[in-house]
Design an enzyme around this catalytic site. Structure first.
Site, PDB file in Angstrom:
ATOM      1  N   HIS A  17       0.308  -1.553   0.521  1.00  0.00           N
ATOM      2  CA  HIS A  17       0.288  -0.201  -0.249  1.00  0.00           C
ATOM      3  C   HIS A  17       1.013   1.393  -0.166  1.00  0.00           C
ATOM      4  O   HIS A  17       2.027   0.468   0.179  1.00  0.00           O
ATOM      5  CB  HIS A  17      -0.324  -0.127   1.139  1.00  0.00           C
ATOM      6  CG  HIS A  17      -0.079  -0.142   2.779  1.00  0.00           C
ATOM      7  ND1 HIS A  17       0.474   0.465   3.412  1.00  0.00           N
ATOM      8  CD2 HIS A  17      -0.295  -0.942   3.739  1.00  0.00           C
ATOM      9  CE1 HIS A  17       0.671   0.241   4.253  1.00  0.00           C
ATOM     10  NE2 HIS A  17       0.058  -0.717   4.568  1.00  0.00           N
ATOM     11  N   HIS A  20       3.983   0.985   2.438  1.00  0.00           N
ATOM     12  CA  HIS A  20       4.784   1.145   1.837  1.00  0.00           C
ATOM     13  C   HIS A  20       6.273   1.498   0.552  1.00  0.00           C
ATOM     14  O   HIS A  20       6.739   1.177   0.571  1.00  0.00           O
ATOM     15  CB  HIS A  20       4.907  -0.687   1.221  1.00  0.00           C
ATOM     16  CG  HIS A  20       4.277  -1.436   2.152  1.00  0.00           C
ATOM     17  ND1 HIS A  20       2.360  -2.216   2.226  1.00  0.00           N
ATOM     18  CD2 HIS A  20       4.507  -2.664   3.292  1.00  0.00           C
ATOM     19  CE1 HIS A  20       2.073  -2.634   3.618  1.00  0.00           C
ATOM     20  NE2 HIS A  20       3.363  -2.312   4.001  1.00  0.00           N
ATOM     21  N   CYS A 125       2.245  -9.625  21.726  1.00  0.00           N
ATOM     22  CA  CYS A 125       1.394  -8.987  20.862  1.00  0.00           C
ATOM     23  C   CYS A 125       1.671  -9.667  19.338  1.00  0.00           C
ATOM     24  O   CYS A 125       2.529  -9.478  18.757  1.00  0.00           O
ATOM     25  CB  CYS A 125       1.713  -7.699  20.754  1.00  0.00           C
ATOM     26  SG  CYS A 125       0.448  -6.684  18.985  1.00  0.00           S
ATOM     27  N   CYS A 128       2.469  -7.430  16.465  1.00  0.00           N
ATOM     28  CA  CYS A 128       4.394  -6.378  16.782  1.00  0.00           C
ATOM     29  C   CYS A 128       5.152  -8.137  16.694  1.00  0.00           C
ATOM     30  O   CYS A 128       6.427  -7.419  16.225  1.00  0.00           O
ATOM     31  CB  CYS A 128       4.247  -5.389  17.526  1.00  0.00           C
ATOM     32  SG  CYS A 128       3.400  -5.004  18.447  1.00  0.00           S
ATOM     33  N   CYS A 142      -2.339  -3.163  22.834  1.00  0.00           N
ATOM     34  CA  CYS A 142      -0.438  -2.986  22.604  1.00  0.00           C
ATOM     35  C   CYS A 142      -1.068  -1.353  21.917  1.00  0.00           C
ATOM     36  O   CYS A 142      -2.421  -1.400  21.285  1.00  0.00           O
ATOM     37  CB  CYS A 142      -0.596  -3.575  21.389  1.00  0.00           C
ATOM     38  SG  CYS A 142       0.381  -3.028  19.590  1.00  0.00           S
ATOM     39  N   HIS A 145      -2.044  -1.960  17.295  1.00  0.00           N
ATOM     40  CA  HIS A 145      -2.755  -2.874  16.522  1.00  0.00           C
ATOM     41  C   HIS A 145      -3.956  -2.864  18.203  1.00  0.00           C
ATOM     42  O   HIS A 145      -4.937  -3.485  17.221  1.00  0.00           O
ATOM     43  CB  HIS A 145      -1.902  -3.754  17.376  1.00  0.00           C
ATOM     44  CG  HIS A 145      -0.833  -4.173  16.132  1.00  0.00           C
ATOM     45  ND1 HIS A 145      -0.024  -4.282  16.518  1.00  0.00           N
ATOM     46  CD2 HIS A 145      -1.314  -4.549  14.757  1.00  0.00           C
ATOM     47  CE1 HIS A 145       1.284  -4.153  15.599  1.00  0.00           C
ATOM     48  NE2 HIS A 145       0.484  -4.037  14.588  1.00  0.00           N
ATOM     49  N   LYS A 294      -6.646   6.105  10.159  1.00  0.00           N
ATOM     50  CA  LYS A 294      -5.985   6.078  10.296  1.00  0.00           C
ATOM     51  C   LYS A 294      -5.904   4.164   8.941  1.00  0.00           C
ATOM     52  O   LYS A 294      -7.501   4.149   8.628  1.00  0.00           O
ATOM     53  CB  LYS A 294      -6.038   4.759  11.465  1.00  0.00           C
ATOM     54  CG  LYS A 294      -4.251   3.582  11.306  1.00  0.00           C
ATOM     55  CD  LYS A 294      -4.337   3.104  12.927  1.00  0.00           C
ATOM     56  CE  LYS A 294      -3.064   1.963  12.956  1.00  0.00           C
ATOM     57  NZ  LYS A 294      -2.400   1.589  13.813  1.00  0.00           N
ATOM     58  N   LYS A 297      -7.361  -2.466   7.181  1.00  0.00           N
ATOM     59  CA  LYS A 297      -8.245  -2.764   6.721  1.00  0.00           C
ATOM     60  C   LYS A 297      -9.610  -3.051   6.411  1.00  0.00           C
ATOM     61  O   LYS A 297     -10.801  -3.022   5.728  1.00  0.00           O
ATOM     62  CB  LYS A 297      -7.554  -4.243   5.932  1.00  0.00           C
ATOM     63  CG  LYS A 297      -6.827  -4.542   4.654  1.00  0.00           C
ATOM     64  CD  LYS A 297      -6.639  -6.721   4.993  1.00  0.00           C
ATOM     65  CE  LYS A 297      -6.223  -6.843   3.666  1.00  0.00           C
ATOM     66  NZ  LYS A 297      -5.882  -8.284   3.574  1.00  0.00           N
TER      67      LYS A 297
END
Ligand code: MSP
Length: 656
Positions: A17, A20, A125, A128, A142, A145, A294, A297
């Site tokens: 995405h 990256h 987690c 992570c 976390c 996440h 944020k 998905k």
């Protein structure tokens, strides 16, 4: 000099995405920039393919981990060329040579006593892929996440990370450039102000088999981070490859803030333990959100680079990402922001500059770069030369500091100057007077050489557009092998070079909302009428007839606007269609075609009525009116001069 630049190796549990893409574009741009500085460069990216997350993702798709990682790794590899990203090496953690290097390192660290076996329980987690400390949890979750970590208690192997804590603090403190920007360096130092725990570096095979087996205990596989970080060594031939020393001594890693801790704490301590020098620099950037939210998905707002490239072209996507984000800070992606940069920075500013300058060179010099006439060079020309050379210096400093947005700002300042240079020097006027032939050549040479410099500095950012620019300037081969040191100064464009006017570099994007805007305009028009009826006119008193009040005058919104495009309108010999910035862009239709040619208008600052109801002229909706003074002589001949401001002032400034 030598440069070794890396991106994180991306997990193959998701498709690429813009997050990256951004990191990888940064590394690509930097590697192209360092090549422009004459460096030998190695640029590495790749995929991280072991660990629990990958197993889960493969299970979710009903395929084996092997099939799954091959497929997704390939989609990363395929994505990069479409973004003009050209890594020298693409590493996968499932490569046989990488597996061997990881096992050799584990054995070495184990043999020297930096790995021990112990029982551990903690908050794990899965997102992570690591244990989180109490302090890292926010409301028991976390923070990255938003999940409650699993309480895991098991026997595992541990790396004596704590042993290297003092060394690491000292190293970071005595190397201010080791982690930049500074806020991330401070974050790491603050984390290190508490005692560092040892790092769990194994997973029992009873829980996970998709990993690199520990060389000294077959019942365990390697923890994914201990495996992944080592990619930076494997890719350049550690331990004995011929290029290893050369590249490792200059290694620079680019990451986002999410993986700061593994890179700033685990990795240097691992290197120290295995007797390898620390990497040279860690460049940490912020996060891309989408429309201030944020990217995720589950929200369904993930932006795919392929779709953007298809719609806007690779140069626009690269330029936007590099220009919009201040390296180190978070940024919000929106298509509106992207389209606006495309139209204003690319189509209007640089695109127009190229097409106007090349058109004039074609018209007044038969597309052959003329000789400068030294006797006609002015002080203003020398100011422009200084500005161009300062731009190259500022650009170089900013690029080396990973301040890509600043590097681009400095280029765009010069682009603005060049657009004004055209207006003040008015080649079309010089061309009318044979006595000015020398000056005309000088002005045209200045333009051609400035375009060459722009094509040079834009190469790392927009390789495809820069190639087109170089081709138009007849400098394809020269610019492909140019270095900044040799070519990054004034006057390197050879007189006599043949130019070729290609297609527009960045055609303007037509606004999709056009119809909607017109409809809104009509709607607003209706509302406006209704309002007018409602508000009783502030009638003039008898003896004041013809005068207006302050209040009435205050309703007229006059603004300074810059003309960015101008074109003739078919079958309307009096009208020109203008695009102006005031500061937002709008279209105006102006009855000035008999007095001004389109090319001499671009870059001028004029005064417009900004709150005039939209009106349709020759099928074009005009959103305002340009002010001009009109003189009519005794024979009824009209002369028209545009109203403007006497000094330099920002576009959009209110005139009152
Ligand atoms: N596999 C590990 C990295 C191991 S490196 C030895 C990993 N992979 S990842 O697929 O999650 O990639 C994380 C990286 O992707 C970030 O550090 C950043 O480079 C990029 N980004 C992912 N999402 C991003 C944003 N929303 N914004 C900016 N960059 C982002 O962690």
């Amino acid at each position: 000099m030598t440069t070794y630049i890396t991106t994180p190796i991306y997990y193959v549990n998701a498709m690429p995405h813009i997050g990256h893409a951004y990191t990888t574009i940064i590394a690509d741009t930097y590697s192209r920039f360092r090549r422009l500085c004459g460096d030998e460069v190695r640029f590495q990216t790749g995929t991280d393919e072991h660990g629990e997350k990958i197993v889960q993702a493969a299970e979710g798709e009903g395929v084996t981990p092997r099939e799954y990682v091959d497929r997704i790794s390939d989609s990363f590899r395929q994505t990069w060329p479409s973004l003009d990203i050209a890594p020298d090496y693409f590493i996968r953690t499932t490569d046989a040579d990488h597996i061997k290097v990881v096992q050799d390192i584990l054995q070495k660290v184990y043999d020297q006593g930096d790995i021990y076996f112990s029982e551990y329980s903690g908050h794990y987690c899965k997102g992570c892929e690591r244990f989180l400390t109490e302090k890292e949890l926010v409301d028991g979750k976390c923070p990255d996440h938003q999940t409650v970590p699993e309480e895991v208690s098991e026997q595992n192997y541990f790396f004596r990370m704590s042993k290297y804590q003092d060394w690491l603090i000292d190293h970071i403190k005595s190397n201010p450039e080791y982690i930049t920007p500074e806020r991330y360096r401070n974050e790491v130092l603050s984390f290190l102000s508490e005692p560092l725990e040892d790092l769990c570096i194994s997973r029992p095979c009873s829980r996970l088999t998709w990993g690199i087996p520990l060389p000294f205990d077959e019942n365990f596989v390697t923890y994914v981070w201990f495996d992944a970080l080592i990619n930076y060594l494997t890719g350049i031939g550690y331990p004995e490859g011929p290029d290893f020393e050369k590249y490792w001594s200059v290694a620079e890693h680019v990451i986002a803030k999410d993986i700061l801790k593994p890179h700033a704490i685990y990795w240097p301590t691992m290197l120290q333990s295995m007797g390898v020098a620390p990497y040279k620099r860690l460049h940490v950037h912020g996060y891309w959100n989408v429309d201030e939210t944020k990217m995720s998905k589950s929200i369904g707002n993930v932006v795919r680079p392929g779709e953007l490239v298809e719609k806007y072209g690779v140069d626009t996507v690269r330029y936007f990402l590099l220009r919009e984000m201040s390296f180190g800070r978070d940024s919000s992606f929106s298509t509106e922001a992207l389209e606006s940069r495309r139209n204003s920075d690319l189509a209007n500013d640089v695109g127009n500059l190229f097409s106007r300058a090349l058109t004039m060179l074609a018209k007044y010099a038969d597309s052959i770069v003329p000789e400068i006439d030294k006797a006609t060079v002015t002080d203003e020309d020398r100011v422009l030369v200084d500005a161009l050379e300062n731009m190259v210096a500022d650009y170089t400093t900013a690029m080396n500091a990973f301040e890509f947005h600043k590097a681009l700002q400095s280029i765009w300042e010069v682009i603005g100057m060049l657009n004004r240079f055209i207006v003040t020097n008015a080649p079309w006027e010089l061309a009318k007077n044979p006595d000015q032939a020398g000056r005309l050549n000088t002005v045209l040479y200045f333009l051609a050489d400035s375009l060459r410099l722009l094509a040079l500095v834009l190469r790392p950012v927009m390789p495809t557009a820069a190639d087109k620019m170089a081709a138009a300037l007849g400098q394809e081969e020269e610019l492909a092998k140019a270095t900044l040191e040799e070519e990054g100064c004034w006057g390197r464009m050879p007189a006599g070079t043949m130019l070729h006017q290609g297609d527009a570099l960045f055609p303007r994007l037509e606004k999709k909302k056009k119809q909607q805007t017109q409809a809104q305009g009509k709607e607003q028009g209706k509302k406006g009428k209704a309002k007018k009826k409602e508000a009783a006119p502030d009638t003039t008193e008898g003896d004041m007839e013809g005068l207006i009040t302050f209040e009435q005058f205050g309703k007229v919104e006059l603004r300074v606007a810059e003309i960015v495009t101008a074109e003739k309108i078919k079958k309307a010999n009096k009208l020109l269609k203008l695009t102006v910035k005031a500061p937002e862009e709008r279209t105006l239709v102006a009855g000035i075609a008999k007095h001004y040619s389109p090319e001499e208008l671009i870059g001028r600052k004029v005064i417009i009525v900004a709150n005039l109801k939209p009106a349709k002229l020759m099928g074009i909706t005009s959103q305002g009116m340009v002010l001009a003074a009109k003189e009519v002589d005794a024979d009824g001949n009209e002369r028209l001069v545009l109203s403007t401001v006497a000094g330099d002032i920002a576009v959009g400034s209110r005139v009152s």
